[in-house]
Design an enzyme around this catalytic site. Sequence first.
Site, PDB file in Angstrom:
ATOM      1  N   ALA A 178       0.822  -1.238   0.081  1.00 21.69           N
ATOM      2  CA  ALA A 178      -0.122   0.179  -0.053  1.00 21.69           C
ATOM      3  C   ALA A 178       0.929   1.182  -0.062  1.00 21.69           C
ATOM      4  CB  ALA A 178      -1.004   0.095   1.142  1.00 21.69           C
ATOM      5  N   GLY A 180       2.096   2.759  -2.631  1.00 23.02           N
ATOM      6  CA  GLY A 180       1.487   3.949  -3.617  1.00 23.02           C
ATOM      7  C   GLY A 180       0.231   4.473  -3.163  1.00 23.02           C
ATOM      8  N   ASP A 181      -0.736   3.377  -2.485  1.00 22.99           N
ATOM      9  CA  ASP A 181      -1.910   3.786  -2.135  1.00 22.99           C
ATOM     10  C   ASP A 181      -1.924   5.120  -1.277  1.00 22.99           C
ATOM     11  OD1 ASP A 181      -3.552   1.915  -3.235  1.00 22.99           O
ATOM     12  OD2 ASP A 181      -3.127   0.339  -1.879  1.00 22.99           O
ATOM     13  N   PHE A 182      -1.080   4.950  -0.083  1.00 19.64           N
ATOM     14  CA  PHE A 182      -1.056   6.188   0.776  1.00 19.64           C
ATOM     15  C   PHE A 182      -0.471   7.491   0.373  1.00 19.64           C
ATOM     16  CE2 PHE A 182      -1.170   2.595   3.857  1.00 19.64           C
ATOM     17  CZ  PHE A 182      -2.125   2.998   4.616  1.00 19.64           C
ATOM     18  N   SER A 185      -3.699   8.617  -1.770  1.00 21.26           N
ATOM     19  CA  SER A 185      -4.538   8.988  -1.073  1.00 21.26           C
ATOM     20  C   SER A 185      -4.444  10.739  -0.408  1.00 21.26           C
ATOM     21  CB  SER A 185      -4.581   8.310   0.452  1.00 21.26           C
ATOM     22  OG  SER A 185      -3.580   8.714   1.279  1.00 21.26           O
TER      23      SER A 185
END
Length: 440
Positions: A178, A180-182, A185
């Site tokens: 995650a 890249g997700d954070f 976001s």
Amino acid sequence: MFASKIMNGFGPLAGVKVVELADWVAGPAGVRMLGEFGAEIIKVENPKGDPQRTQCWGFGGKNTERCDPTYENVNANKDWISLNLKTEEGMAIMMELLAEADVFVNGLRNKALVKLGLDWETLHEKFPRLIWCQMRGYGEWGAMKDEPGYDAVCWGARGGVNATFRQAGESPATAPQAFGDFNASSIFAGGICAALYGREKSGVGEKVVINLYHVAVWAQTFGIQSAQFGAQYPNHRTRVNNPFNNTYQSKDGVWFLICMPDYNRYYPSMMKMLGQEDMLDNEQASTLNGVAENKLQPFVISKIEAGFATRDYEEWDRILLEEQVPHQKLFDMHDIMADEECYDNDLLRRYDSIDFGPRVFNTTPIRFGSWGDPPLILGKPIGYHTERLLKARGYTDEQIADREEKGAIRCWHGENLDEDVVPVLKSKRQVNGEAPCKWE
């Protein structure tokens, strides 16, 4: 108690209502940021729950039905409702929520949104002031627009991260789950805030879209630009373009990084500090263009390596601080969790997990001077607030029971996990009485 009640008007987004229909990490983490800014968040899950709830074992973690530290981090400061949107009753409740909302955040693909009647065009016609926000794997056009995507695929693989964040000749890197997700976001939350500001001027809702692939490509801007001039990615640390922006090892085996972008200016003082006075008259090595044109990177780096290999890291740390050379030992996760800098500046908070004992909890990076450190309310089990949210909208016990029996909703029937049992997390300074809790 509802998270919004605990927030008690805290934050610049107090009064903003957000309905979230997003699974996994990127979308929910962006919404979590809005929650720490003060927005009221209602997270909508299907009766089986967000599939992210089952993933902690894949990260090397553990969970129980009531507690998952990884999931709690992504979903702090939210209220929880579980709806079956494939039922008429469940969708009716969803529309009630959207009618009151300022922002709708989703992570679904377009075909599913159209089928449910939750696509931009449909909802914009019904609720013209609603800001409609979508987290995607890939963009809205092109061959990949309808394909599924996670950060590991869109950001890590196609975005070049796994292939370029390694030493040349080694196997591909594996970024933390995650990662890249954070990053996505944070950009997502910023876009939503911009849309809220825009609506204040226009009175009309906006469509906000972000995709993980774009986030990766944006983050690699310098790499993409320099690759067009022949720069090689992945590279090796013995061939980096700026030898003063590189990793080195001390005599006692500690790896650390120095970052001196202005190589030409600091070349003489760095060579003196490293005991490499014989390099002072080397004109070809004294400028970055000379190093590049004469392919001197391995030679210069070997001289720097030899200099750093003469002392232990503790001594170099003192010298580099005195010489104002930006540097840092390469931390791993345990170094970070032991770093008091993280707690002094509220990057992490210590707390006692109801199932797993002493833990640390991540905070989001933005702080507002007039509000200070936000409260953190841990995530809750599936449907934890369903009954309360429906009762607050006038539903009777009989109506709630009827909808649960039909499978339109899911309510939590487990133990009390309100804040008298699972306390609100405070920052170190708040715990020590050195900073106020503006929500209390």
